[in-house]
Design an enzyme around this catalytic site. Structure first.
Site, PDB file in Angstrom:
ATOM      1  CE  LYS A 116       7.804  46.605  13.263  1.00 34.37           C
ATOM      2  NZ  LYS A 116       6.738  45.690  13.741  1.00 34.37           N
ATOM      3  NE  ARG A 145      10.352  37.894  19.473  1.00 34.85           N
ATOM      4  CZ  ARG A 145       9.464  38.385  18.588  1.00 34.85           C
ATOM      5  NH1 ARG A 145       9.431  39.672  18.323  1.00 34.85           N
ATOM      6  NH2 ARG A 145       8.626  37.564  17.961  1.00 34.85           N
ATOM      7  N   GLY A 172       0.980  45.225  16.464  1.00 33.11           N
ATOM      8  CA  GLY A 172       0.483  43.850  16.570  1.00 33.11           C
ATOM      9  C   GLY A 172       1.371  43.021  17.487  1.00 33.11           C
ATOM     10  NE  ARG A 176      -2.317  43.550  12.274  1.00 27.75           N
ATOM     11  CZ  ARG A 176      -0.992  43.645  12.397  1.00 27.75           C
ATOM     12  NH1 ARG A 176      -0.459  44.755  12.878  1.00 27.75           N
ATOM     13  NH2 ARG A 176      -0.219  42.646  12.048  1.00 27.75           N
ATOM     14  CD  GLN A 223       2.763  39.900  15.482  1.00 26.43           C
ATOM     15  OE1 GLN A 223       1.544  39.781  15.417  1.00 26.43           O
ATOM     16  NE2 GLN A 223       3.406  40.971  15.049  1.00 26.43           N
ATOM     17  CG  ASP A 269       7.143  42.165   8.528  1.00 30.39           C
ATOM     18  OD1 ASP A 269       5.943  41.856   8.391  1.00 30.39           O
ATOM     19  OD2 ASP A 269       7.709  42.191   9.636  1.00 30.39           O
ATOM     20  NE  ARG A 281       2.291  45.703   5.369  1.00 29.34           N
ATOM     21  CZ  ARG A 281       3.118  45.491   6.392  1.00 29.34           C
ATOM     22  NH1 ARG A 281       3.759  44.335   6.498  1.00 29.34           N
ATOM     23  NH2 ARG A 281       3.309  46.430   7.309  1.00 29.34           N
TER      24      ARG A 281
HETATM   25  C1  S3P Z   1       6.701  39.822  14.144  1.00 27.67           C
HETATM   26  C2  S3P Z   1       6.157  38.797  13.443  1.00 27.67           C
HETATM   27  C3  S3P Z   1       5.497  38.952  12.139  1.00 27.67           C
HETATM   28  C4  S3P Z   1       5.838  40.286  11.501  1.00 27.67           C
HETATM   29  C5  S3P Z   1       5.777  41.423  12.460  1.00 27.67           C
HETATM   30  C6  S3P Z   1       6.730  41.193  13.622  1.00 27.67           C
HETATM   31  C7  S3P Z   1       7.307  39.557  15.455  1.00 27.67           C
HETATM   32  O1  S3P Z   1       4.107  38.896  12.318  1.00 27.67           O
HETATM   33  O2  S3P Z   1       4.986  40.531  10.409  1.00 27.67           O
HETATM   34  O3  S3P Z   1       6.132  42.640  11.821  1.00 27.67           O
HETATM   35  O4  S3P Z   1       8.057  40.405  15.965  1.00 27.67           O
HETATM   36  O5  S3P Z   1       7.065  38.458  15.991  1.00 27.67           O
HETATM   37  P1  S3P Z   1       3.335  37.484  12.318  1.00 27.67           P
HETATM   38  O6  S3P Z   1       3.858  36.696  13.428  1.00 27.67           O
HETATM   39  O7  S3P Z   1       1.883  37.817  12.531  1.00 27.67           O
HETATM   40  O8  S3P Z   1       3.618  36.899  10.963  1.00 27.67           O
END
Ligand code: S3P
Length: 422
Positions: free
Chosen positions: A19, A24, A91, A119, A162, A308, A339
């Protein structure tokens, strides 16, 4: 939906694409000068939200099965969308877009579903403001006034890929250097992909430095299977008697393999074979067999490497002899649902001895459990973890919502039930 119970799972499986890498590849492909071919793309709802947002900004994107072609228009080629961008449950889409859109010569509005609107976005909007960004609100809907940005040196306050990525992406547009210090190493797919595309970016331990970049050169992306999806089968194979599963083509970037370390530590009978590199990302096939697991302690630097996977690791802990302690995982509270609370509430329904803590949970495993009517809270990873948990429960179990798996693994239940008695 009633969760069908299986006895012994055997066979081979290929999980859908990663994912994080799929998001990206579309975003950076859109910002590159020319065509990016992506294969193995995850056609989950989250990544499709990313495609929709970039199409709304004038990027031509073709989808053919898991092959995606992105006709990038360069770092300065996005167009102002006519409507508010909608990021669904994602997110990653929402936060990474903040980084890209903060430095555009136009304004944008972003919102998502009910979960996204709860969020926290302040974790990206506040550090972006230090670069000159102007983003209204700390929760969606966000209004982004495109501004000229400048670099900064920033000590991150959360371990989040993120947030890190949003700042790196803004740094591509900022005058001067953007220097980011991470607290713990989080997934580095952005850094790998941007470096391959010729961005001016260096990584030194926990520090990333990015400079204003004029041009990204498109690179073909081969998305490996998502280890966060493979995680469900790693745990299923380990806890279920008379089982052996070969999971093919799994991304094993060291910033993502915390679950492998933890399962090894718990005594899992697991082997990585055929280790290789595909388009800059490490990949392997993984064999998992029925295992006698024991409890463990999980905390510190490993947390971002398995964040995750914690709901399904908690599932493994239920069937492990002894106590498992998960700490330093307060980030779980701001995922698709809280969670920590969700795992503790649902597991308690089965008679599992589990305690909620401020930053994680404590599970006393190795005791019999019974089935229950589970609630997923609309959270894909909760749904899949509960489906695994139900396999070894005495009596029947149901899930109130199985559709939410579409976010990251639309074919989960087909793959899952397809493994029985192969
Ligand atoms: C992700 C970063 C993680 C992860 C999300 C995907 C990403 O979140 O939980 O499913 O693709 O950068 P956080 O950066 O908020 O930890």
């Amino acid at each position: 939906m009633e969760i069908k119970k299986m006895r012994g799972v055997r066979g081979e499986i290929t999980v859908p694409g990663d994912k994080s890498i799929s998001h990206r590849a579309v975003m950076l492909g859109a910002l590159a000068d020319g065509v990016t071919h992506i294969s193995g793309f995850l056609k989950g709802a989250d990544c499709l939200s990313t495609i929709d947002c970039f199409r709304a900004m004038g990027i031509d994107i073709e989808v053919d099965g898991d092959n995606v072609t992105v006709h990038g228009k360069g770092l300065y080629g996005l167009e102002k969308p006519e409507k508010m961008l909608y990021t669904g449950n994602s997110g990653t889409t929402t936060r990474l877009l903040c980084g890209i859109l903060a430095g555009q010569p136009f304004d944008t509005d972003i919102t998502g579903d009910a979960s996204i609107c709860k969020r926290p976005m302040g974790r990206v909007t506040k550090p972006l403001a230090l670069m000159g960004a102007e983003i209204e609100n700390e929760y969606c809907p966000l209004h982004i006034h495109g501004k000229k940005l400048h670099g900064m040196e920033y000590n991150m306050t959360v371990a989040s890929a993120q947030v890190k990525t949003a700042l790196i992406l803004a740094g591509l547009y900022a005058e001067g250097d953007t220097i980011i210090h991470e607290i713990e190493k989080s997934r580095d797919h952005t850094e790998l992909m941007l470096s391959a595309m010729g961005a001016d970016l260096t990584v030194d331990g926990l520090t990333i430095k990015v400079c204003k970049t004029e041009k990204l050169t498109p690179q073909d992306v081969l998305v490996p299977g998502d280890i966060s999806s493979a995680a469900f089968f790693l745990v299923l194979g380990a806890i279920m008697p008379d089982s052996e599963i070969l999971i093919k083509n799994v991304g094993v970037n060291p910033t993502r393999t915390g679950i492998i370390d933890v399962l090894n530590d718990m005594g899992a009978d697991m082997e990585l074979i055929n280790e290789r590199t595909a388009a800059g990302e490490p990949v392997a096939d993984i064999i998992i067999r029925s295992s006698k697991l024991h409890g463990t302690e999980i905390g510190g630097a490993i947390i971002p490497r398995l964040i995750d996977e914690l709901p399904v690791i908690a599932t493994a802990a239920v069937f492990a002899e002894g106590t498992t302690v998960i700490r330093d995982a307060q980030e779980l509270k701001v995922k698709e649902t809280n969670r920590i609370r969700a795992v503790v509430d649902e597991f308690t329904k089965c008679g599992i001895d589990i305690e909620e803590t401020d930053d994680g949970m404590i599970i006393h495993g190795g005791k019999p459990i019974h089935g229950a009517d589970f609630v997923t809270y609309g959270d894909h990873r909760m749904a899949m973890s509960l489906a695994i948990l139900a396999q070894l429960a005495e009596g029947a179990s149901t899930l109130n919502d199985s559709k939410c798996v579409e976010v990251s693994y639309p074919t989960f239940f087909d793959d899952f039930y397809g493994l029985e008695n192969n």
